[in-house]
Enzyme design. Sequence first.
Site, PDB file in Angstrom:
ATOM      1  N   LYS A 166     -10.305  -0.079  -2.384  1.00  0.00           N
ATOM      2  CA  LYS A 166     -10.160  -0.266  -0.942  1.00  0.00           C
ATOM      3  C   LYS A 166     -10.496   1.023  -0.202  1.00  0.00           C
ATOM      4  O   LYS A 166      -9.701   1.955  -0.191  1.00  0.00           O
ATOM      5  CB  LYS A 166      -8.729  -0.698  -0.599  1.00  0.00           C
ATOM      6  N   LYS A 205      -7.061   3.163  -3.372  1.00  0.00           N
ATOM      7  CA  LYS A 205      -7.468   3.163  -1.969  1.00  0.00           C
ATOM      8  C   LYS A 205      -7.734   4.594  -1.527  1.00  0.00           C
ATOM      9  O   LYS A 205      -7.022   5.519  -1.926  1.00  0.00           O
ATOM     10  CB  LYS A 205      -6.346   2.531  -1.128  1.00  0.00           C
ATOM     11  N   ASP A 254       0.860  -1.188   0.000  1.00  0.00           N
ATOM     12  CA  ASP A 254       0.000   0.000   0.000  1.00  0.00           C
ATOM     13  C   ASP A 254       0.895   1.237   0.000  1.00  0.00           C
ATOM     14  O   ASP A 254       1.573   1.513   0.997  1.00  0.00           O
ATOM     15  CB  ASP A 254      -0.900   0.016   1.243  1.00  0.00           C
TER      16      ASP A 254
END
Length: 348
Positions: A284, A248, A185
């Site tokens: 996400k 995300k 991430d």
Amino acid sequence: MTKAAADLKTEAPSVTALPVRVAANAPIEAHGIARNPGMKLDLGFLESMRNVNRSALERRVASLTKRRSIKADNQAAWLLRSISLMDLTTLNSNDTDERVRRLCAKAINPLRADIIEGLGLGDEKIRPAAVCVYHPFVATTAEAVKGTGIHVAAVSTSFPHGLAPLRTRIQEIEASVADGADEIDVVIPRGLVFGAKWQELYDEIVAFRAACGEAHLKVILGTGDLATLRNVMLASMVAMMAGADFVKTSTGKESVNATLPVGLAMVRSIRAYFEHTGYLIGFKPAGGISTAKASLDWLVLMKEELGRPWLEPELFRFGASSLLTDIERQLEHHLTGRYSANHRHAMA
């Protein structure tokens, strides 16, 4: 253009067939999802995504959450799905190896034995999709979840602000992959979005993708810092063009984290990218998703906007630290009619 960016120039891909339904936590190849190779930065396509109607998105979100009412056994089933879509996360300054091991133990056995028995799950394994940690705990996490099918996610690139030198951020990705992370991430410098420095942002994400190798890349936009839904939409599209496997919302450290209007803007950018390239990109939401009810709202959004394939962990994740506790409480209430205290559902 950097060499890494030039390497991403490809012919127009054939459309990828939508994945069939398989068991949660199945390996990605079982879903038949072709990994996003990225594409060259197309400023014309990017320009076509600039017009975002905030009031229309807010009305759509309001209607989604009011029209759908999920009750009884159906609610329990959806909450079990929420567990399988979770990146169980600890990103605290007081994290330790032992705390991370306890969180991994919870990921392996997320529900108490009496709840599993009451729901009639038998040998069905319902587990979070991944455990997400800072780099120093990647090796500990990889060892703790080895052989369980749970992924290891690491937050990298000078999380949460992304302001370290580019070489330092790339080295952090490489170190996390070497320690066993199979999902990375990364966080973008928000200033590149404010300055509309799309080529620089694109080149950075291309470099992150190259450093990840086979590990999947989730690009954190920090939507609470981006000010407008237009910025969110454009940053999402640049990330996907550069080869992101997931986009995300947040680090969880901003003053405003995942919100449904922001999520709707991002999933519509995912749909536009799929229609343009044929590649399926994951989404996400993270930060502030702490109740079972909130998780159901997000699942409804994904089902209505992108369809059933995006209710699999290969295409949708929750970034969450306390969500699992509330889901477990709701499942116990479903079985007994009574709510239990949080301390009866131990976390890390």
